[in-house]
Design a protein around this motif. Sequence first.
Motif, PDB file in Angstrom:
ATOM      1  N   ASP A 607     -19.684 -16.897   6.542  1.00  0.00           N
ATOM      2  CA  ASP A 607     -20.928 -16.136   6.583  1.00  0.00           C
ATOM      3  C   ASP A 607     -20.895 -14.647   6.336  1.00  0.00           C
ATOM      4  O   ASP A 607     -20.167 -13.972   7.168  1.00  0.00           O
ATOM      5  N   SER A 608     -21.440 -14.193   5.298  1.00  0.00           N
ATOM      6  CA  SER A 608     -21.555 -12.801   4.881  1.00  0.00           C
ATOM      7  C   SER A 608     -22.149 -12.061   6.205  1.00  0.00           C
ATOM      8  O   SER A 608     -23.310 -12.308   6.537  1.00  0.00           O
ATOM      9  N   ARG A 609     -21.705 -11.144   6.778  1.00  0.00           N
ATOM     10  CA  ARG A 609     -21.906 -10.222   7.784  1.00  0.00           C
ATOM     11  C   ARG A 609     -21.300  -9.028   7.824  1.00  0.00           C
ATOM     12  O   ARG A 609     -20.209  -8.826   6.909  1.00  0.00           O
ATOM     13  N   ASP A 610     -21.544  -8.295   8.849  1.00  0.00           N
ATOM     14  CA  ASP A 610     -20.708  -6.877   8.958  1.00  0.00           C
ATOM     15  C   ASP A 610     -20.186  -7.118  10.381  1.00  0.00           C
ATOM     16  O   ASP A 610     -20.299  -7.875  11.343  1.00  0.00           O
ATOM     17  N   ARG A 623     -17.970  -4.846   5.248  1.00  0.00           N
ATOM     18  CA  ARG A 623     -18.897  -6.109   5.000  1.00  0.00           C
ATOM     19  C   ARG A 623     -17.788  -7.049   4.908  1.00  0.00           C
ATOM     20  O   ARG A 623     -16.768  -7.300   4.332  1.00  0.00           O
ATOM     21  N   MET A 625     -16.823 -10.950   3.681  1.00  0.00           N
ATOM     22  CA  MET A 625     -17.484 -12.138   2.576  1.00  0.00           C
ATOM     23  C   MET A 625     -16.103 -12.927   2.195  1.00  0.00           C
ATOM     24  O   MET A 625     -15.177 -12.573   2.307  1.00  0.00           O
ATOM     25  N   GLY A 629     -17.195 -16.045  -3.193  1.00  0.00           N
ATOM     26  CA  GLY A 629     -18.544 -15.304  -3.414  1.00  0.00           C
ATOM     27  C   GLY A 629     -18.547 -14.288  -4.224  1.00  0.00           C
ATOM     28  O   GLY A 629     -19.569 -13.961  -4.782  1.00  0.00           O
ATOM     29  N   ALA A 640     -14.749  -3.609   2.878  1.00  0.00           N
ATOM     30  CA  ALA A 640     -15.025  -4.879   2.744  1.00  0.00           C
ATOM     31  C   ALA A 640     -13.758  -5.654   3.196  1.00  0.00           C
ATOM     32  O   ALA A 640     -12.535  -5.087   2.928  1.00  0.00           O
ATOM     33  N   ILE A 642     -12.463  -9.388   2.546  1.00  0.00           N
ATOM     34  CA  ILE A 642     -12.683 -10.509   1.681  1.00  0.00           C
ATOM     35  C   ILE A 642     -11.860 -11.613   2.157  1.00  0.00           C
ATOM     36  O   ILE A 642     -10.392 -11.478   2.216  1.00  0.00           O
TER      37      ILE A 642
END
Lengths: 677, 551
Positions: A607-610, A623, A625, A629, A640, A642
């Motif tokens: 789930d993309s989230r912070d 971030r 991700m 994605g 970020a 990843i």
Amino acid sequence: MRVGVEVGGTFTDLVAVDGDEVRIAKVPSVPARPDEGAFAAIEAAGLSPGRIDDLVHGSTVSTNAILERKGARIAFLVTQGFRDILLLQRQSRTSIYDLAYAKARPVVARRDSFEIEERIAADGQVIVALDTAATAAQIEASLGAGDYQAVAICLLNGYANPAHEEALAGLIHERFPDLPVTCSSDVTREFREYERASTTTLSAYVQPVLDAYLTRIERQLEAQQFRGHFSVMQSNGGRLPPEGMRRNPISSLFSGPAAGVIGAVKCAARSGHGDLISIDMGGTSTDVCLVENGTPGMSTETEIGGLPVRAPVLDIATVGAGGGSIVWVDDGGMLRVGPPSAGADPGPACYGRGGADPTITDGHIIRGTIQPESFLGGEMALDPAAARAAFEPLAARFGMSLEEIADSAIRIASSNIVRAIQLISTERGRDPRDYVLVPFGGAGPLHAAQVADELGIDTILVPPNAGVISAYGLLAADYVHHASETRRLTVDDAAADVVRRVFGAIKAREAEGLADLGLSGKLVYAYMLGVRYVGQAYEVPVSFSEDEIGKLTAEAMMERFAAGHRQVFNFGDTGEARAEVVNFRLSISAPLGALPRFTEIGDLAVDSRDATIMDAGEARSYRLMARTGLSAGDAIAGPALIEETTSTILVPDGWRAETDAHDNLVIGRDERKGRPS
Amino acid sequence: MTKPVLDPVDYAVISQALGAAAREMGAKLVRSAYSPIVREASDCSAALLDRLGNVVAQAELIPMQLASMSETFMACARRFPIDELEPGDFYINNDPFEGGQHLPDVFLYSPVFFEGRVVGFGATTAHHLDLGGGAPGLNMEATDYYQEGLLFPPSKYNMDHDWNGGPFERLVRANIRVPDQTIGDFNAQFAANEIGGTRLIELYRKYGAETVEASMAGLLDYSERRMRAAIAAAPDGVYHGEDAIDDDGITDEPLVIKSTVTIAGDSVTIDFTGTCDQVALNLNCPFSSTCSAVFSCVKSILSSPDIPFNEGAKRPFTVTAPLGSLLNPRRPAPVRARMTSSYRAFGATMRAMAEAMPEAVIAGGFDTTESVCLSHLGRDGYRIYLEIFGGGYGASANADGSDGVDSPLSNCSNIPIEAIDMDYGFFRVIDYSLREGSAGDGRQRGGLGIRRAFRILEDGVTFASYSDRFTLAPWPLFDGEPGACARTRVLRGEEVIEVGAKASMTLMTDDVLILETGGGGGYGPANQRPADARAHDEAEGYLGSGRDAAE
């Protein structure tokens, strides 16, 4: 379908490529029976051996046989007067203040070492001839009395003239036709008897173990209707059919790290990068290698368990900074990371298998750079509370928060990796800023930006499925064979012709052996001379292409050598000082036609989230991700984190990541932010 | 514990980098050198010094040479101030009475400039094969140091003006017997110094002067702190030990060395009062060598091997020896074989420490540098072969002594037989093996000595050697047995010529020179040795009587 299966200490990795389809598998290794792990991986990937066209295997069977002293019982034949060279070694100590110093134990017992009456001079002339009848009787008595599984022969100056070694091998073969014999002149044709004898005995020592292992796999494959090509990875980064490996078992050492480098090279090549520094971060250590123009650096000087090995291996530096490396404080109050490691068992504290020492993996969990729920695609449960508990005492001692101390430990681990990179770059006269950093292994891409910052590197390339790059390297590797010869040759006007002649002879000789292995067709040759100033003892490698060898002149040899010498040692001229060639090395490779594709597999849901992450002393929001994605051309600016199934990539503030057309994630400085000082 | 002033990460990183730079200097010195004594035997050392001349990091090569890097430097800096140095300048010193060791060990220091000021020094020393003097390679007859070779008093020269073909290089070249090898080794030293300088400048650029200098100071304090913690853990008290050299090379009288070790809190004082007077031949030990021997001994006993040895590690020590004694001689005493006396200072101190910490010491080993020189003047000039032989280590509480290894204060590799075969035509090595039956028995046995035989292939080969433990055997500890004495002899036809420990003679074609070095003393009573250990030694032939029976 092409399949690579790499057996590591903890996990056995598999990569399968069939057209556009990529499959990966990661199963626990079976240390006592590595082949079981390999077949389990094939099964886990849902493959049947009958469908595999090309199967490449890498294992630690030879390495473990030596480290655990579980090789064959071997006899060692040596020149009269020199039975103890394996015990005397070089007389020096590796730890100078250790009063209870113990030398590394050789793999041959003293009672199994036999002296042969013979002597050859440095120029190859026979000083004391071999008395065939007497020697035959002696061999019959000595070898007949022991329960030997293999024989190693290393005679003084046998590199200059192998006649006596070959004669002895012949005598043994007549009497004991089933006993494998390894001559030093077949393993390495270079001077320094202890190092050559060590290499020869190690080769003989692992030969029966490796042979049995390969035979077991071949039988199993046959039983499962495998009809493709089977080959095995070597320490030089190329593969060979099992028969070639049986002839030269020493080249099976360190094949795992070599496979990783090749995987990195092949992935980066697709994006047009050939000058690389690879970082392979594993559980107990990290391996780094410098690659120029697609060719990894080679070294002929390495060791295993304190015993020297003189065979061409990729020039890989290893540092005890892996995920399991323990974070500790020494009695002078300095914060240190590794070399002690929690290994695979009990492993980091967060594995919840009883490990109590803080490790780098625990540190990543605390500072947020490993998210427990997505570790190994979420298939392995982690215990963050255990990680925090392990770091508590360190935090108290330094008066820091848990996040700060974990972050400090990770920075020290990164700086240990930086030291290893300097060993193979700056110390070899190379500027790391001219190279692209290629991190892989589970945690490599987490440390890459920090390492790049330290070294001033601007570009990081993370290959797809970064946690299983070694297995990909197996199936992407070329067939490679190396041959070398020691011969002293003064660099004068006649030298170029002699060089061409010597290489011509090596080529003719080796081509025959390769044809036996079924390797023919388009072969690529790379030439290297070991050159030094007259009077020195160590050579500087000087490389030439096929084309350059054809046009070679003495001036060209001298110029290239002097430049190489200056680059490494800070001095060297082409004027008065005379130079000599000492050895000739020929690398022969049979490249694969088309490079198999490798694409990121897409079964990780994030789930993309912070999330809050502490990096380089600063806590901030990142971030989060999934790598999948980011389609080709998509970019994301740091900060970020990843995630991919087998690895995690940290993109700090000031960096920007983009998936390129070849599925590599390329991370560069974010121009909008400017370069840090 | 208080929080360090330095950021712990910067400190750890810079410390590692300094150590790595010193290791790189050492490795490159060995790999680019010309003489077998440096390129194969690694008889050399390298270090990085701070801007005041304190050793902050060293390549761990030869313990003996390392401990005097700073003293030798200070002797130069006192006369040629650091703030007057210019780029290209270097210090040179091999004066045994100005911090040096023996003459062959030439110390070179190259200043490192950053933003116009000196921030440190790259330093190396190497044992040079021949520096002139009364005989090629090694003059055993010398009665003062003038006969031992060229003396470089603490001096300053410049690479551009004086070396690289300049007057100083020409002067040196003209006074030595194998200039290509020797000058080549000097150049390898200069290049290694420069590499150290490059690495130091990289650190200054990256972290800034303040942080690097704080880290350097921190590293000295760090080693001091660890050393003091180790000393504090040892029991306070005054301990006495004694050891002796066989003789002075002229009479048969042993030369006695007495060590008194006082451990008080976190400091150690070692005093050599009671040691014999200086002698006529080359066994005299310059005071800096005495100090090096003692630092190495106590550091080895008390502390974990990974404490970086730098100036800080030396702070807890005070060493004294009476002026005019064997361990603190007056000019112009010959000093070439100073290792022999250094080892007995090491041994006397080890025995004193055996009272204090019986579990941490080792028994007497061969503990001798057997230095062997063969030289020959042929039509194409001098050929000089020099090699250093160790022997068996003394046993310790939990381990047998190491077999066939260089002695504790040194760490020379052997020269491969195949390298000897390539380089020397006037002799051939015909035997190189462990010396069976030479280990002192005990609960833990001593290490085995080394046997080496040479067949001489030309008339008029000069053999010169210094060694010891020919009559006084390597001593055991706690009821173990002594190791075998060393022996050297020449077989000439039917004749067996016994050669002394300190000797030179002329050898003829077909002579066979046989060296046998001493074994190590045992630790604990022999009847407590485990049966399986004894069975293993038996099966491996370590207990045999050696090759002599077959000769």
